[in-house]
Design an enzyme around this catalytic site. Structure first.
Site, PDB file in Angstrom:
ATOM      1  CE  LYS A  54      -3.380  -2.525   2.624  1.00  2.00           C
ATOM      2  NZ  LYS A  54      -4.531  -2.965   4.032  1.00  2.00           N
ATOM      3  CD  GLN A  98      -2.489  -4.844   7.093  1.00  4.59           C
ATOM      4  OE1 GLN A  98      -2.788  -3.151   6.198  1.00  4.59           O
ATOM      5  NE2 GLN A  98      -3.464  -5.680   6.859  1.00  4.59           N
ATOM      6  CG  ASP A 121      -8.952  -0.179   6.139  1.00  2.43           C
ATOM      7  OD1 ASP A 121      -9.328  -0.824   5.118  1.00  2.43           O
ATOM      8  OD2 ASP A 121      -8.918  -0.547   7.580  1.00  2.43           O
TER       9      ASP A 121
END
Ligand code: NAP
Length: 298
Positions: A54, A98, A121
């Protein structure tokens, strides 16, 4: 066999990146640099790989990314304090914590702490709620959004289709079902969601015009579970032991790809299907967030 029935996630992700890159360039011309922050807790090897991919793609598109790495035993309060600081930082447009988080950290509390407007997200309850209500102002979680984008850009008709989603996880199955059942363009599907308590999953699968496997069970879906001509999307990423592989394992999806490909109308490879789309949707969400923040300031 020709590649004709493959849904090429890398190529479709590249199309999305191209438009995201153009939007980044337009923002930069106005003096705005989209900022995305990754937070990792501990040294989970898969998380390192995912965040690294990413970061690299962010840099390629001109998005400023920063990664904070907290110790694996860092107290939850430390993580929450960091999120609070980033929520208040006008240069940060997206915050991604994450997964997986260590067991001593309450994931639900952490995802709820991210400002909904920076929750690229899409895991904050406000964004999940907007998704269910069909309010497009929220952020849709990246993997379901990526699956949807793959279907739309591949010209797969979704309206009225029988969709069977295998898995009801909060990250993929549940939000994907909500997305595809909306009364909205490129949605309007009839969605069935299967899980570990479902009876006769094979019978559900055989009815599917579009079958999405998001369970995390290696090669669960076999060829005799797929209707001829169905569209099959494989979200799963599973490690299976393989002494012949350099690392001693290999990654496989939730479907028996080789056997299903001749039966399927369209099918995603894995890797090279859903994975690249997840990153593409994350960066698209980040740019949307930066655009919204810029419009609000104007
Ligand atoms: N490619 C990508 O970018 C990407 C992104 C995210 C996730 N993934 C992959 O997608 C998969 C699913 O992830 P997730 O986070 O949604 O997982 P999850 O939250 O653990 O959900 C798994 C779901 O599958 C169901 N399930 C598990 N075993 C089953 C079985 N034998 N029969 C029927 N249902 C079963 C579970 O049922 P219950 O609810 O009844 O327990 C659950 O609903 C994983 O392989 C993950 O690595 C890929």
């Amino acid at each position: 066999m020709s590649d004709s029935n493959l849904i090429d996630g890398r190529a479709i992700a590249a199309e999305v990146h191209e438009s995201t890159g153009a939007r980044v360039a337009a923002l930069r011309e106005r003096g705005v640099v989209p900022g995305l922050v990754f937070i990792r807790v501990g040294e989970d090897p898969a998380s390192q790989v995912y965040v690294g991919m990413k970061e690299r793609m962010s840099a390629k598109l001109g998005i400023q990314s920063t990664t904070h790495v907290l110790a694996g035993d860092a107290p939850e309060a430390e993580l929450l304090a960091l999120i609070e600081k980033l929520n208040a930082d006008a240069a940060v447009h997206g915050i991604l914590v994450q997964a997986p988080l260590p067991r001593h950290i309450d994931g639900a509390r952490v995802y709820s702490a991210v400002a909904p407007g920076k929750d690229v997200d899409g895991f904050h309850p406000v964004n999940m709620g907007k998704l269910v209500l069909g309010d497009p102002s929220g952020f849709v979680p990246c993997t379901p959004a990526g699956v949807h984008e793959l279907l739309v850009r591949s010209g797969v008709p979704v309206a009225g289709a029988e969709v069977v989603v295998l898995g009801r996880g909060n990250i993929v199955g549940k939000p994907l079902a909500a997305l595809l059942m909306q009364k909205a363009p490129h949605a309007d599907a009839t969605v069935t969601v299967c899980h570990s308590r479902s009876r006769d999953i094979a019978a559900h699968c055989r009815r599917a015009d579009i079958l999405v496997a998001a369970m995390g069970v290696a090669e669960f879906v076999k060829a005799d579970m797929v209707k001829k001509g169905a569209v099959v999307i494989d979200v799963g990423v599973n490690r299976v032991d393989d002494p012949a592989a350099p690392k001693g394992y290999r990654l496989v999806g939730d479907i028996d790809f080789a056997a299903i490909r001749p039966v399927a109308g369209r099918i995603t490879p894995n890797p090279g299907g859903v994975g690249p789309m997840t990153i593409a949707m994350l960066l698209q969400n980040t740019v949307r967030s930066a655009e919204a923040a810029t419009a609000a300031r104007a």
